[in-house]
Design a protein around this motif. Structure first.
Motif, PDB file in Angstrom:
ATOM      1  N   ALA A  72      49.662  -3.548   3.043  1.00 24.72           N
ATOM      2  CA  ALA A  72      48.691  -3.843   4.180  1.00 24.72           C
ATOM      3  C   ALA A  72      47.380  -4.753   3.911  1.00 24.72           C
ATOM      4  O   ALA A  72      46.775  -4.939   4.270  1.00 24.72           O
ATOM      5  CB  ALA A  72      47.936  -2.313   4.446  1.00 24.72           C
ATOM      6  N   VAL A 139      54.133  -4.617   8.591  1.00 24.02           N
ATOM      7  CA  VAL A 139      53.940  -3.403   7.929  1.00 24.02           C
ATOM      8  C   VAL A 139      54.783  -2.235   8.507  1.00 24.02           C
ATOM      9  O   VAL A 139      54.501  -1.962   9.848  1.00 24.02           O
ATOM     10  CB  VAL A 139      52.365  -3.012   7.642  1.00 24.02           C
ATOM     11  CG1 VAL A 139      52.416  -1.949   6.816  1.00 24.02           C
ATOM     12  CG2 VAL A 139      51.874  -4.130   6.821  1.00 24.02           C
ATOM     13  N   PRO A 142      52.054   1.484  10.206  1.00 22.27           N
ATOM     14  CA  PRO A 142      50.736   1.170   9.969  1.00 22.27           C
ATOM     15  C   PRO A 142      49.698   2.158  10.325  1.00 22.27           C
ATOM     16  O   PRO A 142      49.844   2.490  11.582  1.00 22.27           O
ATOM     17  CB  PRO A 142      50.423  -0.442  10.281  1.00 22.27           C
ATOM     18  CG  PRO A 142      51.395  -0.402  11.373  1.00 22.27           C
ATOM     19  CD  PRO A 142      52.430   0.294  11.248  1.00 22.27           C
TER      20      PRO A 142
END
Length: 266
Positions: A72, A139, A142
């Motif tokens: 992230a 990701v 997230p």
């Protein structure tokens, strides 16, 4: 001497007549008549809440986190000029600062990796969900948090502490805004409070009667970013403000002269 006493009585009675009584209705918020045995029940519909929507010139704080925090990191750029960076925050003088995003005149922000994103008109929750869906391609699972960092309102006029206040909560009602400013002064008009709002390049005005229970159904009851709340003076205070500041001295001098005249002519 009798004429002087009569004149004095007439003068005092005139002063009393010039002062007006203030009713409970004029000084009470959300007024209910005393004769009602059971106060009216107020129901607040959900649509009455004026959810904040993102507008040009807003500043947003956006943080992205995930189980694998390193994945992230590209979505949490450090603040420019930082020497001590951890994730998407920077420590300056011991206080963590977050990167902010300025919404341009077209309602867009430039977000890392994703590029230009249209945010105008979205709520905080809607933008977080939009970014989450876009970041999922990079990701896993997230978590996106969006906060409006420049939510400010100005409270002006007949209040105890006029000024501009920064709000940390997403919702701000008119009574809460007045509370921040120390409440209205006793001579402020509660039945004609002005709310000025700028949205989509247009300024709208609404005059609200805070002595009426139905005010909570107004779309202006919940304030938005950059709203201006103005409380005007009541009629007697406006008239007092228009008087010559030396009026009290003139009246005193006139009273002494009248007393002297009465003493000499009696």
């Amino acid at each position: 001497m009798k004429n002087y006493q009569n004149f004095t009585c007439i003068f005092i009675m005139s002063l009393l007549l010039c002062s007006s009584c203030v009713s409970r209705k004029d000084t009470t918020y959300f007024y209910e008549p005393d004769e009602l045995a059971i106060p009216a029940q107020i129901s607040m519909e959900q649509p009455a809440k004026s959810f904040l929507t993102i507008q040009p010139n807003d500043e947003l704080t956006i943080t992205v986190s995930a189980i694998e925090q390193e994945a992230a990191l590209p979505f949490n750029p450090p603040v420019t000029g930082s020497n001590n960076v951890t994730g998407g925050t920077v420590n300056v003088g011991g206080a963590a600062q977050l990167q902010t995003y300025l919404v341009d005149q077209n309602g867009n922000i430039e977000f890392p990796v994703l590029g230009t994103i249209q945010v105008r008109g979205l709520t905080r929750v809607a933008l977080a969900e939009k970014l989450k869906n876009m970041i999922t391609d990079y990701v896993a699972n997230p978590i996106v948090n969006v906060k409006l960092s420049n939510f400010q309102v100005s409270v002006l006029g007949a209040v105890q502490r006029p000024g501009t206040y920064t709000i940390s909560n997403e919702y701000l009602t008119i009574p809460k805004a007045l509370g921040l400013a120390g409440d209205m002064q006793i001579y402020g008009r509660r039945d004609n409070v002005l709310v000025m709002r700028e949205e989509n390049g247009k300024v709208t005005k609404a005059y609200l009667d805070l002595t009426n229970n139905s005010v909570i159904d107004s779309e202006y009851y919940y304030l938005k970013q950059n709203d201006v709340l103005y409380v005007e003076l009541n009629g007697s205070q406006r008239q007092a403000g228009s008087l010559n500041p030396n009026s009290g001295l003139f009246i005193s001098v006139a009273s002494v002269l009248i007393s002297l005249v009465v003493l000499f002519v009696r």
